[in-house]
Design an enzyme around this catalytic site. Structure first.
Site, PDB file in Angstrom:
ATOM      1  N   HIS A 121       0.853  -1.193   0.000  1.00 38.02           N
ATOM      2  CA  HIS A 121       0.000   0.000   0.000  1.00 38.02           C
ATOM      3  C   HIS A 121       0.885   1.238   0.000  1.00 38.02           C
ATOM      4  O   HIS A 121       1.924   1.274   0.651  1.00 38.02           O
ATOM      5  CB  HIS A 121      -0.905   0.019   1.240  1.00 38.02           C
ATOM      6  CG  HIS A 121      -1.633   1.321   1.423  1.00 38.02           C
ATOM      7  ND1 HIS A 121      -2.648   1.722   0.596  1.00 38.02           N
ATOM      8  CD2 HIS A 121      -1.479   2.319   2.338  1.00 38.02           C
ATOM      9  CE1 HIS A 121      -3.095   2.898   0.988  1.00 38.02           C
ATOM     10  NE2 HIS A 121      -2.396   3.292   2.037  1.00 38.02           N
ATOM     11  N   HIS A 136      -9.685  10.111   5.787  1.00 37.45           N
ATOM     12  CA  HIS A 136      -9.240  11.187   6.663  1.00 37.45           C
ATOM     13  C   HIS A 136     -10.370  12.149   7.002  1.00 37.45           C
ATOM     14  O   HIS A 136     -10.193  13.051   7.816  1.00 37.45           O
ATOM     15  CB  HIS A 136      -8.085  11.953   6.021  1.00 37.45           C
ATOM     16  CG  HIS A 136      -6.871  11.100   5.807  1.00 37.45           C
ATOM     17  ND1 HIS A 136      -6.673  10.401   4.631  1.00 37.45           N
ATOM     18  CD2 HIS A 136      -5.828  10.789   6.616  1.00 37.45           C
ATOM     19  CE1 HIS A 136      -5.538   9.717   4.735  1.00 37.45           C
ATOM     20  NE2 HIS A 136      -5.016   9.942   5.923  1.00 37.45           N
TER      21      HIS A 136
END
Length: 766
Positions: A647, A700
Site C-alpha cells: 500500500h 481522513h
C-alpha cells in the site's frame, strides 16, 4: 549586524506534552468553546516563543505557528477557499479553515500531500480561477503579538510566492509566471506593513529552490524579488532554502535580497563547494544551516567548528547567522523529559531545545574562539563515540549478512502473470474483490486497555483475551459486510512503525518524542540507533488467530523497510541504504514465518516510499533502485501461491510508476481519493499489469461517502485499468475513524462494488 548572530527557522507547534493536539481535538469535538480554544492556542504559541528567548536565540521566528498547516494558513491569508465551501469573501472563518482541511458532509476536504521529502503533510492550495486577495496579514499579527506580550522583536516567517504556487494545484505549468505575478503585489503589501511596524528582518521560505528547477523558473525568481525589493526597499529579507543544496548558486545569491539561507547539513557539501568556488556577495548576510533540523542526533561540535572555519574563510563573522538546517517542526521538543532512556543513547540525542542550545554554543564559539566552548566540544565528542562503540552498533551477524547480500534471493520464482493464474485458482475471489487496508478503529476503550496493560494494571493474559475479542468482533463485522479479503484490525498496535520497532533489535522508543504528521495527527518515530535484526515472530499469533475465525483469506500485515526507514529517526554513522537492507532482512524472516503458518496473503506496506524521494532529479533513480531492492529483499522468498500486497500513500505516481512496477507486488493499493482521481492519469500513460486498488473513498474525513461517489470513482478507474486486476478498498487504514462511520462507509463501498460487478457481468454476458 556587528557580530555573528543565532537564529531559528521554526519551532515545533505541538508543545512538550502535545497540548496543541489535545486542544485541537477538544475543539473539534465541541468540548471547548471557540474563545477558549483560541486562548489556549495563544498560550502554547507564546510559551514556545518564550523558551526560544530564554535560550538566547537572536532571531526568533514568528508566524511559523499554525492551527493546522502553514501552507493552508498562506492560502487563507489570500482568501483562496475552494468554491465548494461557499466562501463569500473577507477574512476566512475558523470554521471554514478547518472545513478545508477536514471536509464536511457536503464538501470533500482539500487534497493533502507530503511536504517535500519529509513526513509532514500539507493541504494543497486550490487556485483554479480564484483571484488572490490579501484578507489578513498573518505575519504582522504574530509579530505584534510577540512584541506586545513578550517584548520579542521577532523575525516574521512567510512561505514564498513561487514555492506557494508551485505547491498548489489548479493552474498549468506554463502559466506559472502569470499566476505568481498575481501574488507579488500582495507580498509587497505584507512586507510594506511589516516595514511600517518596524520589522528588521523577514524570512521568506523558498525551499522549492532546493529541487531541480529550470532556467525559466530562475528568471521568475529574479523578476519577483526585483519587484519586491523595489516596492519595499527598506526591510531586510532573508531568502531561505533548506532540505538540499541549490543548483543555481550564482543566480540565487545574486537576487536582490539582504540575506540568503543555505543548508550546510543535507547539501552533500554542494552548497559549501559553491560558496568556496564562487564566493558570497559582500552586501548580503549568509544564514548558515549547520545543525540538522530533521534528525535527532547530537552534533559533533568539533566538526561543526571545522565547518564554520571553512565558511568564515569566505563570509566574515559580521555577515553570518547560525541556525538549524530547516524548521525544527520535524523533531521532538526536548530530550529532558526522556528519563527512561539508557544514558549512552540519551547523551547522544538532540531535540529542538537541545539544537537551539547547540546553535547558541556555536555562536559563542565563533564569537569568542573555540576555547570558550572546549568543555562542550569534548562532551559532544565523547557522547557520540560512546554510542558508536556500543554493542548495539556492532552486531557481527547483521554486518556479515549485509556484506553477503548476494546470497539472498531478491526475485520471485516466476513472473507476475504466472503467479496471477496460480493465485486466482488458490483464492477463488470474485471480480472486483473488496478489502480494507489494514487497521480498524482504535476506540478510546482499545487505547485505555493498552495503557492499563503497559502500566501493569492488566495481565498479559487478560490483555491478549481483550485483543482477541476485538479481532473476533471485527471478523464478524467483515463477514456481515460481505468483504472478500479480511484483516485482523491491528488492535494490538499503536503505530505501524512503532509496533515493529519495539520487536526488532536496533530500535529504541522515546516517551515524549512526538512530531506532527498532519493536522492533529502526531507520531512518535522510533530511533534506529543500532544494527537491526529479527528476534522473534511479530505478527503471527494475531494473524493466525484471526484466520482461524473465518474461511475468507486474512492478510498478514507488515510495514515495509523503506517506510520504517523514512518514518524513523535513522542513525547517521552508516548509509541509509544499509539500514534499509538491515530492516528488509529482518522483515524477510517474518514473511517466511507467516507463510509457514498458513498465511497466504501478506501485505507489506510502503506508504512512505515516495516521501524519501530525493529533491534532485539526478538522485532519484538511485533512491528508487535501493527502495525496490529493499522491498524485494523482504518479500521475494515466498512461494508462488502466496500473494504479496503493498500500500502507498499520497504520491505523484507518474514520476515513480516504473519503480512501482519493479516492486513486483501481486497487488498494490494506492491512496488517491483526495486528489479526486487525478492519479488515475498515470495509468492512462503506463500500462499496469498487476492487481491494483485505487482508494475509492477518503478515510481522513469523518463523512460517509455516497454510493454514487464511489461508483463514479470505480468507473473512472476502470476506464484505464483491467477489471480482472482491480480491487475495491478505502484509501488508507481506518484506525482513526469511528466505528459507526467505518461500518457505514464500508457498507456503501461493498454495495458499490457489488453493483459495478453485476453491471460488468451483464455487459460481458450480452
Amino acid at each position: 549586524m556587528t557580530m555573528v548572530k543565532s537564529s531559528n527557522l521554526g519551532y515545533p507547534r505541538i508543545g512538550e506534552n502535545r497540548e496543541w493536539k489535545k486542544t485541537l481535538e477538544q475543539f473539534w469535538t465541541g468540548k471547548l468553546e471557540k474563545e477558549t480554544f483560541l486562548q489556549q492556542m495563544e498560550e502554547i504559541r507564546l510559551s514556545s516563543l518564550q523558551k526560544q528567548k530564554e535560550q538566547g536565540i537572536d532571531f526568533i521566528p514568528v508566524g511559523d505557528f499554525s492551527l493546522y498547516d502553514h501552507v493552508l494558513d498562506t492560502a487563507i491569508m489570500f482568501g483562496l477557499v475552494p468554491k465548494r465551501f461557499e466562501y463569500t469573501g473577507g477574512k476566512v472563518s475558523l470554521e471554514t479553515y478547518f472545513d478545508i482541511a477536514r471536509g464536511t458532509k457536503g464538501a470533500v476536504a482539500s487534497e493533502m500531500t507530503k511536504w517535500f521529502n519529509t513526513n509532514y503533510h500539507y493541504i494543497v492550495p486550490e487556485l483554479d480561477e480564484a483571484v488572490p486577495t490579501l484578507v489578513e496579514n498573518r505575519p504582522l499579527q504574530f509579530y505584534k503579538e510577540a512584541k506586545q506580550k513578550l517584548d520579542i522583536l521577532g523575525k516574521p516567517v512567510i512561505l514564498g510566492p513561487i514555492t506557494f504556487v508551485k505547491l498548489s494545484k489548479g493552474y498549468k505549468d506554463n502559466d506559472l509566471k502569470t499566476v505568481v505575478d498575481q501574488f507579488v503585489p500582495l507580498y509587497a503589501t505584507i512586507l510594506s506593513e511589516l516595514q511600517t511596524e518596524g520589522v528588521e528582518w523577514v524570512q521568506i521560505d523558498e525551499p522549492i529552490l532546493a529541487t531541480t528547477i529550470s532556467e525559466e523558473e530562475i528568471s521568475i525568481f529574479q523578476d519577483v524579488y526585483k519587484q519586491l525589493n523595489e516596492a519595499v526597499p527598506h526591510i531586510n529579507v532573508i531568502l531561505q532554502t533548506y532540505f538540499e543544496s541549490i543548483d543555481h548558486y550564482e543566480e540565487v545569491t545574486s537576487l536582490p535580497v539582504q540575506g540568503i539561507g543555505l543548508d550546510f547539513v543535507h547539501d552533500n557539501n554542494q552548497n559549501l563547494s559553491a560558496l568556496k568556488k564562487f564566493g558570497f556577495p559582500q552586501d548580503k548576510v549568509l544564514a548558515a544551516g549547520i545543525i540538522d533540523g530533521r534528525n535527532i542526533w547530537r552534533a559533533n561540535l568539533e566538526d561543526k567548528i571545522s565547518l564554520l572555519s571553512e565558511i568564515v574563510d569566505v563570509v566574515t563573522k559580521e555577515r553570518l547567522i547560525l541556525q538549524p538546517s530547516s524548521s525544527l517542526l520535524h523533531v521532538p521538543v526536548t530530550v529532558k523529559s526522556e528519563e527512561t532512556l539508557e544514558e549512552v543513547l540519551k547523551e547522544a540525542l538532540s531535540f529542538a531545545d537541545e539544537k537551539l542550545q547547540e546553535i547558541v554554543l556555536l555562536t559563542k564559539g565563533l564569537q569568542g574562539g573555540k576555547e570558550t566552548i572546549q568543555k562542550e566540544i569534548s562532551a559532544s565528542k565523547k557522547a557520540i563515540q560512546a554510542l558508536n562503540h556500543s554493542a548495539s552498533r556492532n552486531n557481527t551477524q547483521v554486518q556479515e549478512d549485509i556484506q553477503n547480500l548476494r546470497t539472498f534471493r531478491a526475485e520471485r520464482e516466476t513472473t507476475s502473470e504466472v503467479r496471477l493464474q496460480i493465485q486466482d485458482e488458490t483464492f477463488q475471489l470474485p471480480l472486483l474483490p473488496t478489502t480494507t487496508i489494514g487497521s480498524f478503529p482504535q476506540t478510546q476503550e482499545v487505547r485505555k486497555q493498552r495503557l492499563k496493560w503497559r502500566k501493569g494494571e492488566l495481565t498479559d493474559a487478560d490483555y491478549q483475551e481483550y485483543i482477541k475479542a476485538e479481532m473476533k468482533k471485527w471478523i464478524d463485522i467483515q463477514e456481515e459486510l460481505g468483504l472478500d479479503v479480511f484483516v485482523h484490525g491491528e488492535f494490538e498496535r499503536t503505530d505501524m512503525v512503532e509496533y515493529f520497532g519495539e520487536k526488532l533489535a536496533g530500535f529504541q522508543f522515546t516517551k515524549f518524542g512526538w512530531v506532527q504528521s498532519y493536522g492533529s495527527r502526531c507520531v512518535k518515530p522510533p530511533l534506529i540507533y543500532g544494527d537491526v535484526s529479527f528476534q522473534e515472530p511479530m505478527t503471527v499469533k494475531e494473524t493466525v488467530y484471526a484466520q482461524s475465525l473465518t474461511t475468507k483469506p486474512v492478510k498478514g500485515m507488515l510495514t515495509g523497510p523503506i517506510t520504517i526507514l523514512n518514518w524513523s529517526f535513522v542513525r547517521d554513522d552508516i548509509s541509509r541504504y544499509e539500514v534499509a537492507n538491515q530492516i528488509a532482512l529482518a522483515l524477510r524472516k517474518e514473511v517466511e514465518v507467516l507463510e509457514e503458518n498458513g498465511i497466504r496473503m501478506i501485505q507489506v506496506d510502503e506508504p512512505a516510499i515516495r516521501e524519501g524521494l530525493p529533491l534532485k532529479q539526478e538522485k532519484k533513480e538511485s533512491y528508487l533502485d535501493a527502495a525496490v531492492y529493499a522491498f524485494k529483499l523482504a518479500t521475494t522468498s515466498v512461494q508462488n501461491e502466496t500473494q504479496i500486497h503493498t500500500h502507498m500513500c499520497y504520491s505523484d505516481f507518474k514520476n515513480i510508476i516504473d519503480a512501482i512496477t519493479a516492486l513486483d507486488a501481486d497487488v498494490i493499493s494506492i491512496e488517491t481519493s483526495r486528489s479526486h482521481g487525478e492519479l488515475i492519469h498515470a495509468f492512462e500513460e503506463h500500462t499496469y499489469d498487476k492487481g491494483i486498488g485505487l482508494g475509492v473513498y477518503d478515510i481522513h474525513s469523518p463523512r460517509v461517502p455516497k454510493l454514487e461517489e464511489l461508483t463514479r470513482n470505480i468507473d473512472r478507474a476502470l476506464q484505464v485499468l483491467n477489471p480482472k486486476l482491480f480491487w475495491i478498498n478505502p484509501d488508507c487504514g481506518l484506525k482513526t475513524r469511528g466505528m459507526d462511520e467505518t461500518i457505514a462507509s464500508l457498507k456503501v463501498m461493498v454495495e458499490a462494488a457489488k453493483q459495478t460487478r453485476e453491471r460488468l457481468l451483464v455487459i460481458k454476458g450480452s
